[in-house]
Write a protein that holds these residues in place. Structure first.
Motif, PDB file in Angstrom:
ATOM      1  N   HIS A 220       0.454  -9.088 -55.615  1.00 15.13           N
ATOM      2  CA  HIS A 220       1.828  -8.964 -55.976  1.00 15.13           C
ATOM      3  C   HIS A 220       2.243  -7.458 -56.592  1.00 15.13           C
ATOM      4  N   ASN A 221       1.272  -6.608 -56.430  1.00 13.64           N
ATOM      5  CA  ASN A 221       1.865  -5.030 -56.419  1.00 13.64           C
ATOM      6  C   ASN A 221       2.031  -4.703 -55.010  1.00 13.64           C
ATOM      7  N   LYS A 222       3.042  -3.903 -54.944  1.00  6.66           N
ATOM      8  CA  LYS A 222       3.532  -3.222 -53.333  1.00  6.66           C
ATOM      9  C   LYS A 222       2.830  -2.014 -53.250  1.00  6.66           C
ATOM     10  N   ILE A 223       1.239  -1.905 -53.202  1.00 10.72           N
ATOM     11  CA  ILE A 223       0.650  -0.639 -53.103  1.00 10.72           C
ATOM     12  C   ILE A 223       0.607  -0.088 -51.838  1.00 10.72           C
ATOM     13  N   GLY A 224       0.710  -0.895 -50.734  1.00 10.80           N
ATOM     14  CA  GLY A 224       0.618  -0.606 -49.324  1.00 10.80           C
ATOM     15  C   GLY A 224      -0.487   0.132 -48.842  1.00 10.80           C
ATOM     16  N   THR A 225      -0.426   0.737 -47.686  1.00 13.35           N
ATOM     17  CA  THR A 225      -1.594   1.277 -47.013  1.00 13.35           C
ATOM     18  C   THR A 225      -1.934   2.631 -47.958  1.00 13.35           C
ATOM     19  N   GLY A 226      -1.172   3.621 -48.436  1.00 11.92           N
ATOM     20  CA  GLY A 226      -1.556   4.324 -49.255  1.00 11.92           C
ATOM     21  C   GLY A 226      -2.383   4.085 -50.433  1.00 11.92           C
ATOM     22  N   GLY A 227      -1.632   3.044 -51.118  1.00 14.35           N
ATOM     23  CA  GLY A 227      -2.504   2.743 -52.485  1.00 14.35           C
ATOM     24  C   GLY A 227      -3.908   1.974 -52.202  1.00 14.35           C
ATOM     25  N   GLY A 228      -3.951   1.064 -50.966  1.00 11.88           N
ATOM     26  CA  GLY A 228      -4.902   0.592 -50.704  1.00 11.88           C
ATOM     27  C   GLY A 228      -6.037   1.644 -50.248  1.00 11.88           C
ATOM     28  N   THR A 229      -5.612   2.670 -49.710  1.00 18.79           N
ATOM     29  CA  THR A 229      -6.566   3.780 -49.155  1.00 18.79           C
ATOM     30  C   THR A 229      -7.385   4.598 -50.568  1.00 18.79           C
ATOM     31  N   ARG A 230      -6.232   4.510 -51.544  1.00 23.23           N
ATOM     32  CA  ARG A 230      -6.854   5.047 -52.628  1.00 23.23           C
ATOM     33  C   ARG A 230      -7.749   4.243 -53.462  1.00 23.23           C
ATOM     34  N   LEU A 231      -7.906   3.112 -53.299  1.00 19.70           N
ATOM     35  CA  LEU A 231      -8.638   2.120 -54.037  1.00 19.70           C
ATOM     36  C   LEU A 231      -9.912   1.674 -53.366  1.00 19.70           C
ATOM     37  N   LEU A 232      -9.891   1.836 -52.043  1.00 25.17           N
ATOM     38  CA  LEU A 232     -10.967   1.473 -51.003  1.00 25.17           C
ATOM     39  C   LEU A 232     -12.353   1.941 -51.599  1.00 25.17           C
ATOM     40  N   PRO A 233     -12.457   3.094 -51.391  1.00 25.08           N
ATOM     41  CA  PRO A 233     -13.877   3.974 -51.865  1.00 25.08           C
ATOM     42  C   PRO A 233     -14.428   3.229 -53.122  1.00 25.08           C
TER      43      PRO A 233
ATOM     44  N   ASP B 102      -2.274  -7.578 -51.987  1.00 21.44           N
ATOM     45  CA  ASP B 102      -1.563  -8.097 -51.051  1.00 21.44           C
ATOM     46  C   ASP B 102      -1.724  -7.667 -49.803  1.00 21.44           C
ATOM     47  N   SER B 103      -1.543  -8.203 -48.461  1.00 23.61           N
ATOM     48  CA  SER B 103      -1.473  -7.444 -47.321  1.00 23.61           C
ATOM     49  C   SER B 103      -0.044  -6.982 -46.743  1.00 23.61           C
ATOM     50  N   ARG B 104       0.809  -7.064 -47.665  1.00 20.83           N
ATOM     51  CA  ARG B 104       2.169  -6.497 -47.291  1.00 20.83           C
ATOM     52  C   ARG B 104       2.107  -5.139 -47.373  1.00 20.83           C
ATOM     53  N   SER B 105       2.611  -4.567 -46.470  1.00 14.54           N
ATOM     54  CA  SER B 105       2.613  -2.948 -46.188  1.00 14.54           C
ATOM     55  C   SER B 105       1.581  -2.366 -46.201  1.00 14.54           C
ATOM     56  N   MET B 106       0.137  -3.222 -45.627  1.00 14.59           N
ATOM     57  CA  MET B 106      -0.891  -2.753 -45.488  1.00 14.59           C
ATOM     58  C   MET B 106      -1.460  -3.051 -44.319  1.00 14.59           C
ATOM     59  N   CYS B 107      -2.152  -1.997 -43.511  1.00 12.21           N
ATOM     60  CA  CYS B 107      -2.647  -2.575 -42.437  1.00 12.21           C
ATOM     61  C   CYS B 107      -3.608  -3.424 -42.295  1.00 12.21           C
ATOM     62  N   ASP B 108      -3.817  -4.270 -41.407  1.00 16.05           N
ATOM     63  CA  ASP B 108      -4.810  -5.328 -41.434  1.00 16.05           C
ATOM     64  C   ASP B 108      -6.296  -4.854 -41.576  1.00 16.05           C
ATOM     65  N   GLN B 109      -6.651  -3.832 -41.055  1.00 13.84           N
ATOM     66  CA  GLN B 109      -8.013  -3.342 -41.252  1.00 13.84           C
ATOM     67  C   GLN B 109      -8.291  -2.949 -42.611  1.00 13.84           C
ATOM     68  N   LEU B 110      -7.487  -2.282 -43.308  1.00 12.82           N
ATOM     69  CA  LEU B 110      -7.408  -1.836 -44.730  1.00 12.82           C
ATOM     70  C   LEU B 110      -7.529  -3.131 -45.451  1.00 12.82           C
ATOM     71  N   PHE B 111      -6.545  -4.283 -45.346  1.00 15.96           N
ATOM     72  CA  PHE B 111      -6.671  -5.290 -46.228  1.00 15.96           C
ATOM     73  C   PHE B 111      -7.949  -5.880 -45.975  1.00 15.96           C
ATOM     74  N   GLN B 112      -8.447  -6.090 -44.916  1.00 18.37           N
ATOM     75  CA  GLN B 112      -9.796  -6.929 -44.685  1.00 18.37           C
ATOM     76  C   GLN B 112     -11.101  -6.271 -45.367  1.00 18.37           C
ATOM     77  N   SER B 113     -10.972  -4.704 -45.427  1.00 23.09           N
ATOM     78  CA  SER B 113     -11.849  -4.173 -46.269  1.00 23.09           C
ATOM     79  C   SER B 113     -11.879  -3.997 -47.574  1.00 23.09           C
ATOM     80  N   LEU B 114     -10.671  -4.337 -48.146  1.00 21.13           N
ATOM     81  CA  LEU B 114     -10.406  -4.194 -49.515  1.00 21.13           C
ATOM     82  C   LEU B 114     -10.429  -5.749 -50.194  1.00 21.13           C
TER      83      LEU B 114
END
Length: 176
Positions: free
Chosen positions: A116-129, A143-155
Motif C-alpha cells: 500500500h505504498n505506491k512506489i511504482g516501477t521506479g521505486g521497485g527498481t531501486r529496491l530490487l538489487p 503492491d503490483s500497482r503501477s509496477m510492471c509484472d516482471q519487476l513485481f514477480q522479482s521483488l
C-alpha cells in the motif's frame, strides 16, 4: 499516539532489551515520528525483533530518519511499513535508495511489508538489487500497482514457512 507520543515512547524503549514486538499500527505517526523511531532502533541493547508501523503517514522524510537507525540495528527481523505514504516523488526516490542500502547489508531483517505504498516501477527498481542480494530476506511484500509484472514477480516474496503444530498429545508407550 501521534508523533509526539511516539517520541516519548521511543525514548523510554531505547534501552529496553526485554520488549521483542512493538505494534504502532494506525497511531497517526507522521514524518516527525521517523527520527525518534530511528534513534530507538540505533541503540545496541535494543531487543526488538518486530516493528509494525502499518497505516501511518511516515512518508519519505520519516523513512530516511528510520534508515539512519536501521543502519546501526542488529536485532530487527520483521519490519512492517505498509501504507505510509511512500510514493514516487524525488524525496521518495532518495528514501527508497537509503532503504535499499540498509536492506542490502542488514544482518537480521527477514521480512519486510511495504504494501500500500505506491512506489511504482521506479521505486521497485531501486529496491530490487537489495532484496535480491540479501538472501536472508525471505518475505518482501509490495503492491503490483503501477509496477510492471516482471519487476513485481522479482521483488515480491511471500513467506513459505508453515507453523508446525504439535502432533498427538497421547502418552508414549513403554518399550518392551
Amino acid at each position: 499516539l501521534g508523533s509526539d507520543g511516539v517520541t516519548a515512547l521511543c525514548k523510554g524503549l531505547s534501552t529496553n532489551s526485554t520488549l521483542k514486538k512493538l505494534s504502532l499500527k494506525h497511531c497517526n505517526i507522521d514524518e516527525r515520528g521517523g527520527k525518534p523511531i530511528g534513534e530507538m532502533l540505533s541503540f545496541k541493547r535494543l531487543g526488538l525483533i518486530s516493528l509494525d508501523l502499518t497505516s501511518n503517514s511516515i512518508g519519505p522524510l520519516g523513512l530516511i530518519d528510520i534508515c539512519d537507525g536501521l543502519n546501526e540495528n542488529t536485532s530487527l527481523k520483521t519490519f512492517r511499513l505498509g501504507d505510509n505514504s511512500v510514493e514516487q516523488t524525488n524525496d521518495d526516490a532518495k528514501a527508497l535508495d537509503m532503504f535499499a542500502g540498509v536492506l542490502a547489508k542488514h544482518p537480521s531483517i527477514m521480512a519486510v511489508d511495504f504494501l500500500h505504498n505506491k512506489i511504482g516501477t521506479g521505486g521497485g527498481t531501486r529496491l530490487l538489487p537489495a532484496v535480491h542480494d540479501n538472501k536472508q530476506i525471505t518475505e518482501f511484500k509490495v503492491d503490483s500497482r503501477s509496477m510492471c509484472d516482471q519487476l513485481f514477480q522479482s521483488l515480491f516474496r511471500a513467506s513459505t514457512s508453515k507453523k508446525k503444530g504439535k502432533k498427538g498429545k497421547g502418552k508414549k508407550g513403554k518399550k518392551k
